[in-house]
Design an enzyme around this catalytic site. Structure first.
Site, short mmCIF file in Angstrom:
data_model
loop_
_atom_site.label_atom_id
_atom_site.label_comp_id
_atom_site.label_asym_id
_atom_site.label_seq_id
_atom_site.Cartn_x
_atom_site.Cartn_y
_atom_site.Cartn_z
N GLY A 549 20.55 35.56 -0.16
CA GLY A 549 20.79 34.51 0.81
C GLY A 549 19.76 33.39 0.68
N SER A 645 20.76 37.78 -6.70
CA SER A 645 20.48 36.45 -6.17
C SER A 645 19.09 36.36 -5.54
CB SER A 645 21.59 36.08 -5.18
OG SER A 645 21.56 34.73 -4.88
N ASP A 836 28.35 31.91 -13.48
CA ASP A 836 27.82 31.56 -12.16
C ASP A 836 26.99 30.29 -12.30
OD1 ASP A 836 26.60 31.54 -9.59
OD2 ASP A 836 24.98 32.82 -10.31
N HIS A 888 28.65 35.02 -9.97
CA HIS A 888 27.44 35.39 -9.25
C HIS A 888 27.52 36.83 -8.73
CE1 HIS A 888 23.77 34.25 -7.11
NE2 HIS A 888 24.24 34.83 -6.03
#
Length: 914
Positions: A549, A645, A836, A888
């Protein structure tokens, strides 16, 4: 976060290769064969040949097709096919198939389509596989309607040329050994003159020539011949359009090698060797060093479908991977169909009983090609000056005539830009009139379905965080904070899930979910979901999964969308089994962290405004200590941390905290030892400098932004530590954001979810997150999950933007922490889905380079089910892998490859090559 050969080039954009060994690469052979036959440019004129014109009385009616075998009913239009003699002395005749437009054909232009090769069929390729009115079904006997056929807007004429291709033939066999660019142009011109005599109503009609690949030679030469001959026999040529056009040998070679490298399919070392040792200019001879590097490149790219590098292969007549898009075995079906005697009779084909079956490409024509200009650019330059419309378009995942080759060739033309680069949307009634238009079609024919701009959190996040950064992450230890450990008696049993609403009956494994308090003073509690392995769970390791995030849910993302045991169906109420779930090989623990994410919460709202990397690491560690008290049977189990991520921050910091705590623990200490064995991070956000540079380079290398914008960013933007982006830099970045357009940034070739509906899908459903949100907000679901016990304000969301916007601390780089972890001896893998654009593969490659780690096992392709799953390189204490065709969220887009990678990670062995 929410969402290294003689160059291997094959002509004709979509000719399929079905074998499982390394694919047949005709371009390298063709280049060798043609090297001594080349002129620099063509010198075609109409003065040295006679155009034979025959009588065509009654032949149009004879050529009319009543009905094709297996043709769908209710789809009516005029279609014709037959032969036209272009040299009566040699008995050389060309075969055509013509389809009039279904609506108002008398007002529509005439369009000639030419496939390339040289030596490949425009009927097998263009008509039956690409843009014609029908597609051949899997049975090889029936047809289905192609709702995107070009006959919807034009009258399309498909020509099999030169003689020897498809049903075209010559009674003089030496013709097959003496044909080349010049004879093909002359015969195609003669064909056209005669065809227009047979169909005189088209003599004054607007006329266009289209095609692909080696038609980058055919079309410019034919167009120039038409223009030069129009004072004798006028043909109303208005324009030409060529797809993935082979037009210049120098740029063809350089562009292809760069394409492989830009797509992270060959190593830096091999590509650097080619750049330094290979000269592809006119009359140059490749050095032995150059050839050696090219041979290495050929090995490294592996067994992929070179006409669509992300497409599946056809292996033994079957697609190696389930696909709902283009069927890679289509050419098999076409070959079966066109060799049925009834089909040939209805087509008025093979009237003389040609030797051998119909084939899509004629290798004898290909191998005996007699002349080929080194470059078509002077011819193209002349056509640009003629005033006709000239378009070149490129499917951007073709490696045979790659988009880079076309861009390089156009740069050599030195033509002035009339309209700067912009994204092309699917819109009706577009009327573009330019001398030269270069268009890039994403993923061959993937259209953009939406008009609003995509939310791009990272650029916003970086801007917000700029003043909150330290260079490195702090070296946290348990001495820096109090680890709250509570009693967990009876709580495991209370957390057991009896059954989830809509859960399939055949799913049999233990699953648990609930809360673990990490700070009783603040009332801060983290929510988890745990799925034990489907078989022999007591023998399998424990694996923690963290989404990034920052501020996004590992249950909404990891569990329900990626690697958990279930997927939420379109109804938002029921579940289906994920046959590639990671709990097949491990016991999977999903954590919503920090507080404020998903069902995790704090009773002190200020916590949501002060959390960051450090607090997240502390709370995640405290969660683990307590969770192991609740599930004591896992205390000594091998433990791994995985995620993706922004978990490129979470995971290294948590791993470092675990290792430091383990090291400080005394033998007589009652504190928990966590048996950490390794970590794996996908599309890992780990370094701000390489994140900035790598993302811009990715977008440019994928031909999504112009050279001019990218050059402006490279020259004006400094992403190093403590730098401030200049206004000029920001202006170029804003232009880049606009130019990229409305693509799904997490998988650049995927369709968009538009108003809850996917306009196009070929696998993963882009509206999945909508279904998950509906499911997770169902009160019965929350009850079965033991979630939302305190009636949290608002509904469950996958990502909390308040957490995101108020993130309080973020190290500029995780590389020093990663370096320390590499030295600790634990297993460390980083993997990247290669399409991605949020945390692209380039950013990871650039970051790894900064580690200056020595290579243990050089770059190689890894395989799954006979196909390249991606590429891998082993460094000392670090393994880097790519996953081909993944975005991703790797397990969402390539679930089988993701599971294979994860299984290899747990085994401690990189995936295998052939």
């Amino acid at each position: 976060m929410k969402f290294g050969l003689i160059i291997s080039i094959q002509f004709v954009l979509l000719i399929l290769v079905q074998c499982v060994k390394n694919q047949f690469h005709p371009f390298s052979k063709f280049r060798d064969l043609q090297h001594l036959k080349q002129t620099y440019e063509d010198s075609l004129t109409t003065e040295n040949f006679v155009v034979h014109i025959g009588s065509h009385k009654g032949l149009k009616a004879a050529d009319k097709i009543s009905r094709l075998l297996g043709q769908p009913s209710g789809y009516e239009f005029n279609q014709y096919s037959g032969y036209i003699t272009v040299d009566p002395d040699h008995g050389r005749v060309l075969f055509y198939y013509f389809v009039e437009s279904r609506n108002n054909s008398d007002t529509k232009p005439l369009v000639l389509w030419l496939n390339g090769g040289p030596g490949c069929s425009s009927i097998g390729g263009g008509a039956m596989m690409e843009l014609g009115p029908f597609r051949v079904n899997k049975d090889g006997k029936t047809l289905s309607i192609n709702k995107y056929s070009w006959v919807e807007v034009a009258n399309i004429l498909f020509l099999e040329s030169p003689a020897g291709v498809g049903f075209s033939y010559s009674n003089t066999s030496t013709d097959y050994k003496t044909t080349g660019d010049t004879q093909t142009a002359l015969d195609s011109y003669t064909f056209l003159i005669n065809w227009l005599k047979r169909f005189p109503e088209y003599e004054t009609r607007d006329f266009y020539i289209t095609g692909e690949s080696y038609a980058g030679h055919y079309i410019p030469q034919l167009a120039l011949l038409i223009l030069r001959s129009n004072n004798h026999t006028p043909i109303n040529l208005k324009g030409i359009a060529i797809g993935n056009a082979y037009v210049d040998e120098e740029t063809q070679n350089k562009g292809t090698h760069d394409f492989w490298w830009y797509r992270s399919m060959v190593s830096d070392e091999i590509h650097d060797g080619i750049v330094k040792n290979c000269n592809f200019s006119w009359k140059s001879v490749l050095s032995e060093d150059c050839k050696a590097f090219i041979n290495e490149e050929n090995k490294l790219t592996g067994n992929i479908f070179s006409y669509d590098i992300y497409g599946p292969l056809c292996i033994n007549g079957t697609s190696a991977k389930q696909t709902t898009g283009f069927d890679p075995c289509t050419q098999d079906y076409i070959q079966s169909y066109l060799n049925i005697p009834q089909v040939q009779i209805s087509l008025h084909a093979n009237l003389t009983g040609l030797p051998g079956p119909w084939q899509d490409c004629n290798d004898d024509i290909f191998n005996n090609w007699t002349d080929q200009p080194f470059t078509m650019l002077p011819t193209i330059q002349r056509l640009l000056g003629s005033g006709i419309r000239f378009w070149i378009y490129s499917g951007d995942v073709d490696s045979n005539v790659a988009v880079t080759t076309t861009k390089y060739a156009i740069n050599k033309l030195n033509t002035t830009i009339k309209t700067p680069w912009y994204p092309c949307f699917k819109q009706p009634n577009i009327n573009m009139k330019a001398t030269l238009v270069f268009s890039i079609i994403l993923a061959l024919l993937a259209f953009v379905q939406c008009v609003r701009k995509q939310f791009d959190p990272f650029s916003k996040f970086i801007e917000l965080q700029n003043l909150k950064k330290t260079y490195d992450s702090p070296e946290l230890t348990t001495e820096d904070f109090v680890v709250h450990v509570a009693s967990h008696h009876g709580m495991k049993e209370a957390d057991k899930i009896t059954r989830l609403p809509g859960q399939p009956k055949c799913s049999k494994f233990n699953q648990y979910s609930g809360y673990v308090t990490v700070d009783p003073h603040h009332g801060r509690a983290l929510f988890y979901y745990f799925a034990e392995a489907t078989h022999k769970s007591s023998e399998k390791p424990l694996v923690l999964w963290l989404n990034g995030g920052p501020g996004c849910s590992s249950i909404g993302g990891g569990t329900m969308m990626e690697l958990g045991p279930f997927r939420v169906n379109k109804d938002g109420k029921t579940l289906s089994l994920n046959k590639y779930s990671w709990n097949k090989v491990g016991n999977m623990l999903f954590l919503e962290s920090p507080a404020g994410v998903g069902f995790s919460y704090s009773n002190r709202s200020s916590d949501y405004e002060s959390t960051g990397d450090s607090q997240t690491a502390k709370d995640s560690y405290t969660f683990l200590i307590n969770w192991l008290e609740r599930f004591p049977e896992y205390k000594t189990r091998d433990f791994y941390i995985t995620g993706e991520s922004y978990a490129g921050h979470y995971i290294p910091q948590l791993a470092q905290l675990i290792l430091r705590s383990n090291h400080r623990r005394n033998d007589d200490d009652n504190s928990t030892f966590i048996n950490l064995k390794g970590i794996a991070i996908g599309n890992a956000y780990i370094d701000d400098e390489t994140q900035g540079k790598g993302r811009h380079d990715f977008l440019w290398s994928r031909s999504m932004v112009s050279d001019e914008i990218h050059d402006g960013i490279v020259k004006n933007c400094d992403y190093s530590w403590n730098s401030v982006l200049s206004d000029i830099c920001k202006a170029y970045i804003n232009q880049e954001n606009y130019i990229v357009g409305n693509v799904f940034a997490y998988e650049i070739y995927a369709p968009l979810c538009f108003n809850g509906t996917s306009a196009k899908t070929t696998g993963f459903d882009p509206c999945t997150q909508d279904y998950i949100e509906s499911y997770m907000n169902n009160p019965q679901v929350q009850k079965s999950l033991h979630a939302n016990l305190t009636n949290l304000p608002g509904h469950w969301q996958d990502c909390n933007e308040d957490i995101f916007n108020n993130w309080s601390d973020q190290p500029f780089t995780m590389l020093p922490t990663i370096q320390r972890l590499m030295e600790s001896g634990i297993r460390f893998w980083i993997y990247s889905g290669d399409i991605d654009s949020i945390v692209p593969v380039t950013t990871t490659q650039y970051a790894i380079k900064k580690l200056n780690s020595s290579i243990k096992t050089p770059w190689y392709p890894w395989y799954l089910n006979g196909e390249v799953g991606g590429y891998v390189v082993e460094y000392e204490n670090l393994t880097f892998l790519t996953v081909r065709g993944a975005g991703h969220f790797v397990p969402s887009y390539q679930p089988d490859r993701a599971l294979a990678l994860f299984s290899s990670f747990l085994d401690g062995k990189p995936p295998v090559s052939l």
